[in-house]
Write a protein that holds these residues in place. Structure first.
Motif, PDB file in Angstrom:
ATOM      1  N   CYS A   1      50.395 -11.915  -1.101  1.00 50.11           N
ATOM      2  CA  CYS A   1      51.493 -12.737  -1.025  1.00 50.11           C
ATOM      3  C   CYS A   1      51.297 -13.585   0.570  1.00 50.11           C
ATOM      4  O   CYS A   1      51.121 -13.021   1.403  1.00 50.11           O
ATOM      5  CB  CYS A   1      52.734 -11.696  -0.819  1.00 50.11           C
TER       6      CYS A   1
ATOM      7  N   HIS B   1      51.504  -6.491  -3.759  1.00 58.89           N
ATOM      8  CA  HIS B   1      52.228  -6.243  -4.981  1.00 58.89           C
ATOM      9  C   HIS B   1      52.663  -7.443  -5.373  1.00 58.89           C
ATOM     10  O   HIS B   1      54.003  -7.634  -5.459  1.00 58.89           O
ATOM     11  CB  HIS B   1      53.463  -5.436  -4.544  1.00 58.89           C
ATOM     12  N   CYS B   2      51.831  -8.339  -6.003  1.00 60.59           N
ATOM     13  CA  CYS B   2      52.329  -9.589  -6.605  1.00 60.59           C
ATOM     14  C   CYS B   2      52.208  -9.499  -8.073  1.00 60.59           C
ATOM     15  O   CYS B   2      51.061  -8.992  -8.645  1.00 60.59           O
ATOM     16  CB  CYS B   2      51.461 -10.771  -5.988  1.00 60.59           C
TER      17      CYS B   2
ATOM     18  N   SER C   1      54.502 -14.663 -12.420  1.00 58.91           N
ATOM     19  CA  SER C   1      55.770 -15.256 -12.703  1.00 58.91           C
ATOM     20  C   SER C   1      55.913 -15.943 -13.908  1.00 58.91           C
ATOM     21  O   SER C   1      54.720 -16.450 -14.290  1.00 58.91           O
ATOM     22  CB  SER C   1      56.264 -15.919 -11.694  1.00 58.91           C
TER      23      SER C   1
ATOM     24  N   TRP D   1      53.298 -16.996  -9.230  1.00 60.60           N
ATOM     25  CA  TRP D   1      53.422 -15.503  -8.911  1.00 60.60           C
ATOM     26  C   TRP D   1      54.506 -15.341  -8.081  1.00 60.60           C
ATOM     27  O   TRP D   1      55.192 -16.012  -7.622  1.00 60.60           O
ATOM     28  CB  TRP D   1      52.260 -15.245  -8.041  1.00 60.60           C
ATOM     29  N   ARG D   2      54.961 -13.975  -8.208  1.00 64.56           N
ATOM     30  CA  ARG D   2      56.199 -13.341  -7.478  1.00 64.56           C
ATOM     31  C   ARG D   2      55.562 -12.409  -6.796  1.00 64.56           C
ATOM     32  O   ARG D   2      54.824 -11.288  -7.333  1.00 64.56           O
ATOM     33  CB  ARG D   2      57.295 -13.243  -8.424  1.00 64.56           C
ATOM     34  N   CYS D   3      56.005 -12.133  -5.592  1.00 65.78           N
ATOM     35  CA  CYS D   3      55.937 -10.918  -4.548  1.00 65.78           C
ATOM     36  C   CYS D   3      56.967 -10.001  -4.902  1.00 65.78           C
ATOM     37  O   CYS D   3      58.265 -10.192  -4.878  1.00 65.78           O
ATOM     38  CB  CYS D   3      55.796 -11.311  -3.224  1.00 65.78           C
ATOM     39  N   ARG D   4      56.405  -8.713  -5.342  1.00 66.43           N
ATOM     40  CA  ARG D   4      57.340  -7.600  -5.409  1.00 66.43           C
ATOM     41  C   ARG D   4      57.933  -7.131  -4.249  1.00 66.43           C
ATOM     42  O   ARG D   4      59.144  -6.510  -4.015  1.00 66.43           O
ATOM     43  CB  ARG D   4      56.592  -6.425  -6.309  1.00 66.43           C
TER      44      ARG D   4
ATOM     45  N   ASP E   1      59.907 -10.771  -2.695  1.00 69.14           N
ATOM     46  CA  ASP E   1      60.460 -11.885  -3.729  1.00 69.14           C
ATOM     47  C   ASP E   1      60.228 -13.139  -3.472  1.00 69.14           C
ATOM     48  O   ASP E   1      60.814 -13.833  -4.046  1.00 69.14           O
ATOM     49  CB  ASP E   1      62.236 -11.379  -3.843  1.00 69.14           C
ATOM     50  N   TYR E   2      59.379 -13.386  -2.923  1.00 67.97           N
ATOM     51  CA  TYR E   2      58.720 -14.776  -2.599  1.00 67.97           C
ATOM     52  C   TYR E   2      57.816 -15.394  -4.029  1.00 67.97           C
ATOM     53  O   TYR E   2      57.127 -14.583  -4.183  1.00 67.97           O
ATOM     54  CB  TYR E   2      57.581 -14.845  -1.318  1.00 67.97           C
ATOM     55  N   ARG E   3      58.243 -16.403  -4.116  1.00 68.62           N
ATOM     56  CA  ARG E   3      57.645 -17.130  -5.290  1.00 68.62           C
ATOM     57  C   ARG E   3      56.457 -18.094  -4.722  1.00 68.62           C
ATOM     58  O   ARG E   3      56.889 -18.851  -3.880  1.00 68.62           O
ATOM     59  CB  ARG E   3      58.728 -17.853  -6.499  1.00 68.62           C
TER      60      ARG E   3
ATOM     61  N   ALA F   1      46.255 -17.375  -3.337  1.00 70.76           N
ATOM     62  CA  ALA F   1      47.444 -18.409  -3.011  1.00 70.76           C
ATOM     63  C   ALA F   1      47.116 -19.844  -2.428  1.00 70.76           C
ATOM     64  O   ALA F   1      46.211 -19.572  -1.542  1.00 70.76           O
ATOM     65  CB  ALA F   1      48.345 -17.576  -2.155  1.00 70.76           C
TER      66      ALA F   1
END
Ligand SMILES: [Zn+2]
Ligand SMILES: [Zn+2]
Length: 122
Positions: free
Chosen positions: A3, A10-11, A14, A32-35, A38-40, A47
């Motif tokens: 992320c 932990h991504c 999405s 993608w989204r980070c678990r 919660d950043y997309r 990245a």
């Protein structure tokens, strides 16, 4: 996948959403989204925010070892890159040897405890 905001690994992929996501998919980007935070974000092998740094083309690892520039034995424009003396790197997990002109910046996923932080009873 790391992320770009909190460097958690932990991504997860999405779902595509709307026209912009369709457009970026055309140039190979995936949402993608980070678990953890919660950043997309969007990514190729890595990245977008990290893509300017040297990374393994196979697994996206940034924890690379610099090797002699005559030790890479496959890739595109090999003779040219050898002659010019491009920086060469090796990725330990997949044993990939490659050239990269991107600056080396070691990005390692941060280790964030999965439990405890969100407990209301602390
Ligand atoms: Zn994050
Ligand atoms: Zn690799």
């Amino acid at each position: 996948m790391i992320c770009p905001q909190c460097r958690s690994a932990h991504c997860f992929r999405s779902h595509r959403r709307g026209l912009f996501d369709g457009a970026v998919t055309a140039i190979g980007l995936r949402p993608w989204r980070c678990r953890t935070c919660d950043y997309r974000f969007y990514a190729w092998r890595v990245a977008v925010a990290f893509a300017r740094y040297a990374h393994c083309p196979t697994c996206g690892n940034f924890d690379l070892h610099r090797i002699g520039h005559d030790r890479v034995d496959n890739g595109t424009l090999l003779a040219l890159k050898r002659t010019v003396g491009f920086p060469a790197y090796r990725c330990d997990p997949c044993r990939e040897k490659f050239y990269s002109v991107r600056p080396f910046h070691r990005i390692i996923p941060s280790v964030i405890p999965e439990t405890g932080a969100k407990s209301p009873h602390s």
